[in-house]
Design a protein around this motif. Structure first.
Motif, mmCIF file in Angstrom:
data_model
loop_
_atom_site.group_PDB
_atom_site.id
_atom_site.type_symbol
_atom_site.label_atom_id
_atom_site.label_comp_id
_atom_site.label_asym_id
_atom_site.label_seq_id
_atom_site.Cartn_x
_atom_site.Cartn_y
_atom_site.Cartn_z
ATOM 1 N N LEU A 35 0.921 -0.987 0.030
ATOM 2 C CA LEU A 35 0.129 -0.010 -0.162
ATOM 3 C C LEU A 35 0.882 1.274 -0.017
ATOM 4 O O LEU A 35 1.965 1.384 0.518
ATOM 5 C CB LEU A 35 -0.877 0.269 1.116
ATOM 6 N N LYS A 36 0.294 2.239 -0.624
ATOM 7 C CA LYS A 36 1.117 3.715 -0.617
ATOM 8 C C LYS A 36 0.791 4.250 0.686
ATOM 9 O O LYS A 36 -0.083 5.526 0.978
ATOM 10 C CB LYS A 36 0.628 4.533 -1.759
ATOM 11 N N GLY A 57 -2.372 6.481 -1.077
ATOM 12 C CA GLY A 57 -2.963 5.796 -2.268
ATOM 13 C C GLY A 57 -4.633 6.019 -2.450
ATOM 14 O O GLY A 57 -5.074 7.202 -2.025
ATOM 15 N N ASP A 58 -5.144 5.183 -3.385
ATOM 16 C CA ASP A 58 -6.708 5.538 -3.793
ATOM 17 C C ASP A 58 -7.844 4.651 -3.035
ATOM 18 O O ASP A 58 -8.745 4.872 -3.403
ATOM 19 C CB ASP A 58 -6.718 4.879 -5.275
ATOM 20 N N THR A 59 -7.361 3.968 -1.928
ATOM 21 C CA THR A 59 -8.081 2.989 -1.400
ATOM 22 C C THR A 59 -7.989 3.244 0.058
ATOM 23 O O THR A 59 -6.791 3.615 0.592
ATOM 24 C CB THR A 59 -7.746 1.526 -1.682
ATOM 25 N N ASP A 80 -8.566 3.363 11.118
ATOM 26 C CA ASP A 80 -8.942 3.476 9.663
ATOM 27 C C ASP A 80 -8.487 4.863 9.014
ATOM 28 O O ASP A 80 -8.887 6.018 9.483
ATOM 29 C CB ASP A 80 -10.600 3.402 9.345
ATOM 30 N N VAL A 81 -7.806 4.648 7.908
ATOM 31 C CA VAL A 81 -7.150 6.025 7.265
ATOM 32 C C VAL A 81 -7.860 6.075 6.002
ATOM 33 O O VAL A 81 -7.510 5.272 4.949
ATOM 34 C CB VAL A 81 -5.850 5.790 6.979
ATOM 35 N N PRO A 82 -8.513 6.863 5.473
ATOM 36 C CA PRO A 82 -9.252 7.082 4.183
ATOM 37 C C PRO A 82 -8.116 7.563 2.977
ATOM 38 O O PRO A 82 -7.256 7.999 3.532
ATOM 39 C CB PRO A 82 -10.325 8.400 4.409
ATOM 40 N N PRO A 108 -5.773 -3.279 3.096
ATOM 41 C CA PRO A 108 -6.935 -2.571 2.354
ATOM 42 C C PRO A 108 -8.164 -2.833 2.957
ATOM 43 O O PRO A 108 -8.371 -3.854 3.716
ATOM 44 C CB PRO A 108 -6.793 -3.119 0.945
ATOM 45 N N LYS A 109 -8.878 -1.775 2.806
ATOM 46 C CA LYS A 109 -10.481 -1.786 3.850
ATOM 47 C C LYS A 109 -11.359 -2.566 2.749
ATOM 48 O O LYS A 109 -11.326 -2.312 1.696
ATOM 49 C CB LYS A 109 -10.892 -0.374 4.108
#
Length: 109
Positions: A35-36, A57-59, A80-82, A108-109
């Motif tokens: 993940l970024k 990232g985008d997710t 949780d990090v949007p 990833p969520k």
């Protein structure tokens, strides 16, 4: 003139007092699973550690943060990090931190 001498003497006394610094080493073991995600760890206080988790990232991601300060029980935080945002996690210990170890696991969520 007496006021100026008292102020100058007070400043001299304050300058001789030692400054307290509570910097301690922080080791971060990260499992980001491709993940970024990036982080910044901070020594907030002598008995408080914190970490800022940045999601580039985008997710959305879910992160598990485990703070470990030697003999004390580890403190676990889940955040949780949007996407495109950041979140902080903090842990307070009962003893002064000598060395802080942080395990950061993000999925990833």
């Amino acid at each position: 003139m007496k006021k100026i001498c008292c102020v100058m003497a007070g400043c001299a006394v304050l300058a001789m007092l030692p400054l307290t610094a509570f910097a301690y080493p922080i080791d971060v073991n990260k499992q980001l699973n491709g993940l970024k995600v990036d982080y910044n760890a901070y020594d907030t206080d002598a008995d408080i550690g914190s970490i800022q988790v940045n999601n580039y990232g985008d997710t959305d991601v879910t992160c598990k943060v485990v703070f470990n300060n030697g003999p004390e029980a580890p403190r676990t935080r889940k955040i949780d990090v949007p996407a495109g945002k950041h979140k902080n996690a903090t842990a307070k210990f009962t003893r002064t931190i000598i060395k802080l170890r942080i395990d950061l696991t993000c999925t990833p969520k």
